[in-house]
Design a protein around this motif. Structure first.
Motif, mmCIF file in Angstrom:
data_model
loop_
_atom_site.group_PDB
_atom_site.id
_atom_site.type_symbol
_atom_site.label_atom_id
_atom_site.label_comp_id
_atom_site.label_asym_id
_atom_site.label_seq_id
_atom_site.Cartn_x
_atom_site.Cartn_y
_atom_site.Cartn_z
ATOM 1 N N ALA A 1 0.850 -1.185 0.000
ATOM 2 C CA ALA A 1 0.000 0.000 0.000
ATOM 3 C C ALA A 1 0.886 1.236 0.000
ATOM 4 O O ALA A 1 2.088 1.151 0.246
ATOM 5 C CB ALA A 1 -0.904 -0.001 1.228
ATOM 6 N N THR A 2 0.273 2.378 -0.249
ATOM 7 C CA THR A 2 0.960 3.653 -0.157
ATOM 8 C C THR A 2 0.247 4.507 0.882
ATOM 9 O O THR A 2 -0.955 4.750 0.763
ATOM 10 C CB THR A 2 0.957 4.388 -1.512
ATOM 11 N N ALA A 3 0.977 4.912 1.913
ATOM 12 C CA ALA A 3 0.420 5.799 2.934
ATOM 13 C C ALA A 3 0.296 7.191 2.332
ATOM 14 O O ALA A 3 1.261 7.724 1.790
ATOM 15 C CB ALA A 3 1.310 5.821 4.165
ATOM 16 N N ARG A 4 -0.891 7.784 2.414
ATOM 17 C CA ARG A 4 -1.146 9.107 1.839
ATOM 18 C C ARG A 4 -1.212 10.210 2.877
ATOM 19 O O ARG A 4 -0.949 11.361 2.565
ATOM 20 C CB ARG A 4 -2.433 9.094 1.022
ATOM 21 N N ASN A 5 -1.614 9.875 4.100
ATOM 22 C CA ASN A 5 -1.531 10.871 5.155
ATOM 23 C C ASN A 5 -1.396 10.156 6.490
ATOM 24 O O ASN A 5 -1.624 8.962 6.609
ATOM 25 C CB ASN A 5 -2.686 11.880 5.123
ATOM 26 N N LEU A 6 -0.978 10.923 7.486
ATOM 27 C CA LEU A 6 -0.604 10.370 8.779
ATOM 28 C C LEU A 6 -1.080 11.288 9.890
ATOM 29 O O LEU A 6 -0.997 12.508 9.787
ATOM 30 C CB LEU A 6 0.935 10.268 8.829
ATOM 31 N N SER A 7 -1.587 10.684 10.957
ATOM 32 C CA SER A 7 -1.801 11.401 12.202
ATOM 33 C C SER A 7 -1.102 10.577 13.275
ATOM 34 O O SER A 7 -0.555 9.506 12.980
ATOM 35 C CB SER A 7 -3.298 11.549 12.513
ATOM 36 N N ASN A 8 -1.107 11.039 14.509
ATOM 37 C CA ASN A 8 -0.468 10.229 15.539
ATOM 38 C C ASN A 8 -1.334 9.021 15.900
ATOM 39 O O ASN A 8 -0.891 8.125 16.590
ATOM 40 C CB ASN A 8 -0.132 11.060 16.778
ATOM 41 N N GLN A 9 -2.558 8.977 15.364
ATOM 42 C CA GLN A 9 -3.478 7.888 15.665
ATOM 43 C C GLN A 9 -3.718 6.937 14.503
ATOM 44 O O GLN A 9 -4.320 5.888 14.693
ATOM 45 C CB GLN A 9 -4.820 8.461 16.113
ATOM 46 N N GLY A 10 -3.273 7.278 13.292
ATOM 47 C CA GLY A 10 -3.539 6.383 12.171
ATOM 48 C C GLY A 10 -3.007 6.889 10.849
ATOM 49 O O GLY A 10 -2.298 7.889 10.784
ATOM 50 N N MET A 11 -3.368 6.156 9.773
ATOM 51 C CA MET A 11 -2.931 6.459 8.413
ATOM 52 C C MET A 11 -4.069 6.211 7.438
ATOM 53 O O MET A 11 -4.940 5.382 7.676
ATOM 54 C CB MET A 11 -1.804 5.514 7.973
ATOM 55 N N SER A 12 -4.002 6.900 6.320
ATOM 56 C CA SER A 12 -4.843 6.602 5.179
ATOM 57 C C SER A 12 -3.955 5.907 4.161
ATOM 58 O O SER A 12 -2.868 6.404 3.834
ATOM 59 C CB SER A 12 -5.424 7.887 4.589
ATOM 60 N N LEU A 13 -4.397 4.738 3.676
ATOM 61 C CA LEU A 13 -3.590 3.924 2.776
ATOM 62 C C LEU A 13 -4.299 3.725 1.448
ATOM 63 O O LEU A 13 -5.486 3.397 1.423
ATOM 64 C CB LEU A 13 -3.326 2.546 3.394
ATOM 65 N N ASP A 14 -3.573 3.915 0.347
ATOM 66 C CA ASP A 14 -4.080 3.555 -0.977
ATOM 67 C C ASP A 14 -3.747 2.085 -1.193
ATOM 68 O O ASP A 14 -2.582 1.682 -1.066
ATOM 69 C CB ASP A 14 -3.391 4.371 -2.069
ATOM 70 N N VAL A 15 -4.758 1.292 -1.493
ATOM 71 C CA VAL A 15 -4.567 -0.124 -1.829
ATOM 72 C C VAL A 15 -5.401 -0.424 -3.060
ATOM 73 O O VAL A 15 -6.429 0.190 -3.288
ATOM 74 C CB VAL A 15 -4.966 -1.061 -0.665
ATOM 75 N N ARG A 16 -4.957 -1.372 -3.848
ATOM 76 C CA ARG A 16 -5.667 -1.705 -5.081
ATOM 77 C C ARG A 16 -6.141 -3.153 -5.047
ATOM 78 O O ARG A 16 -5.447 -4.024 -4.570
ATOM 79 C CB ARG A 16 -4.753 -1.521 -6.279
ATOM 80 N N ASN A 17 -7.315 -3.360 -5.586
ATOM 81 C CA ASN A 17 -7.862 -4.697 -5.816
ATOM 82 C C ASN A 17 -8.041 -5.546 -4.564
ATOM 83 O O ASN A 17 -7.992 -6.771 -4.649
ATOM 84 C CB ASN A 17 -7.007 -5.467 -6.835
ATOM 85 N N ILE A 18 -8.192 -4.931 -3.416
ATOM 86 C CA ILE A 18 -8.499 -5.701 -2.211
ATOM 87 C C ILE A 18 -9.507 -4.934 -1.377
ATOM 88 O O ILE A 18 -9.634 -3.721 -1.509
ATOM 89 C CB ILE A 18 -7.257 -6.012 -1.347
ATOM 90 N N THR A 19 -10.188 -5.657 -0.554
ATOM 91 C CA THR A 19 -11.104 -5.043 0.399
ATOM 92 C C THR A 19 -10.764 -5.577 1.774
ATOM 93 O O THR A 19 -10.675 -6.784 1.965
ATOM 94 C CB THR A 19 -12.568 -5.392 0.069
ATOM 95 N N LEU A 20 -10.514 -4.695 2.683
ATOM 96 C CA LEU A 20 -10.296 -5.057 4.078
ATOM 97 C C LEU A 20 -11.475 -4.520 4.868
ATOM 98 O O LEU A 20 -11.636 -3.308 4.991
ATOM 99 C CB LEU A 20 -8.988 -4.442 4.598
ATOM 100 N N PRO A 21 -12.315 -5.393 5.381
ATOM 101 C CA PRO A 21 -13.490 -4.921 6.124
ATOM 102 C C PRO A 21 -13.108 -4.152 7.386
ATOM 103 O O PRO A 21 -12.066 -4.411 7.997
ATOM 104 C CB PRO A 21 -14.223 -6.207 6.495
ATOM 105 N N SER A 22 -13.964 -3.230 7.785
ATOM 106 C CA SER A 22 -13.761 -2.517 9.044
ATOM 107 C C SER A 22 -13.667 -3.535 10.169
ATOM 108 O O SER A 22 -14.382 -4.532 10.183
ATOM 109 C CB SER A 22 -14.924 -1.564 9.306
ATOM 110 N N GLY A 23 -12.762 -3.282 11.095
ATOM 111 C CA GLY A 23 -12.551 -4.189 12.223
ATOM 112 C C GLY A 23 -11.446 -5.199 12.009
ATOM 113 O O GLY A 23 -11.074 -5.913 12.937
ATOM 114 N N THR A 24 -10.872 -5.255 10.802
ATOM 115 C CA THR A 24 -9.788 -6.192 10.519
ATOM 116 C C THR A 24 -8.516 -5.737 11.227
ATOM 117 O O THR A 24 -8.088 -4.592 11.086
ATOM 118 C CB THR A 24 -9.526 -6.296 9.001
ATOM 119 N N LEU A 25 -7.910 -6.630 11.983
ATOM 120 C CA LEU A 25 -6.636 -6.343 12.649
ATOM 121 C C LEU A 25 -5.495 -6.612 11.684
ATOM 122 O O LEU A 25 -5.438 -7.677 11.075
ATOM 123 C CB LEU A 25 -6.486 -7.201 13.899
ATOM 124 N N VAL A 26 -4.604 -5.645 11.545
ATOM 125 C CA VAL A 26 -3.464 -5.758 10.644
ATOM 126 C C VAL A 26 -2.215 -5.221 11.339
ATOM 127 O O VAL A 26 -2.298 -4.632 12.426
ATOM 128 C CB VAL A 26 -3.699 -4.973 9.322
#
Length: 116
Positions: A29-54
């Motif tokens: 993935a490519t991280a597009r923005n960052l806070s001290n609490q999380g990130m927004s990630l660009d990903v292609r051709n996959i779906t990760l449901p909310s609640g998925t631990l990674v």
């Protein structure tokens, strides 16, 4: 429509990240923005449901990072993840190592000044 509330500014970012699921590399993935609490990630051709631990694996600031996170939302071409623990050191240092300009909006009803 729900209002997303953010408690910390997001900083633009362009960083390659490996998403690990159940201790195995799941996708890049490519991280597009960052806070001290999380990130927004660009990903292609996959779906990760909310609640998925990674785990997020990346190289930055001269070290290897392995950051536990949870998927909090997904959208076309991307996911938002929240870190299990805050990472103030990463938040303060990483954007300065690249280019940074904070997003000032604290909720999704306000336009982001930086366009992210």
């Amino acid at each position: 429509m729900s209002v997303e509330r953010r408690y910390c500014a997001r900083l633009p970012l362009d960083l390659q990240v490996q998403i690990l699921y159940r201790k195995r590399r799941f996708c890049s993935a490519t991280a597009r923005n960052l806070s001290n609490q999380g990130m927004s990630l660009d990903v292609r051709n996959i779906t990760l449901p909310s609640g998925t631990l990674v785990e997020l694996e990346f190289q930055a600031l001269g070290r290897h990072w392995l950051v536990p996170a949870i998927v909090v939302h997904h959208h076309d071409g991307g996911v938002g993840v929240m870190f299990r623990d805050e990472h103030n050191d990463l938040y303060r240092s990483l954007p300065q190592a690249t280019t940074s300009r904070p997003c000032c909006a604290t909720d999704s009803t306000q336009p982001h000044a930086c366009g992210c």
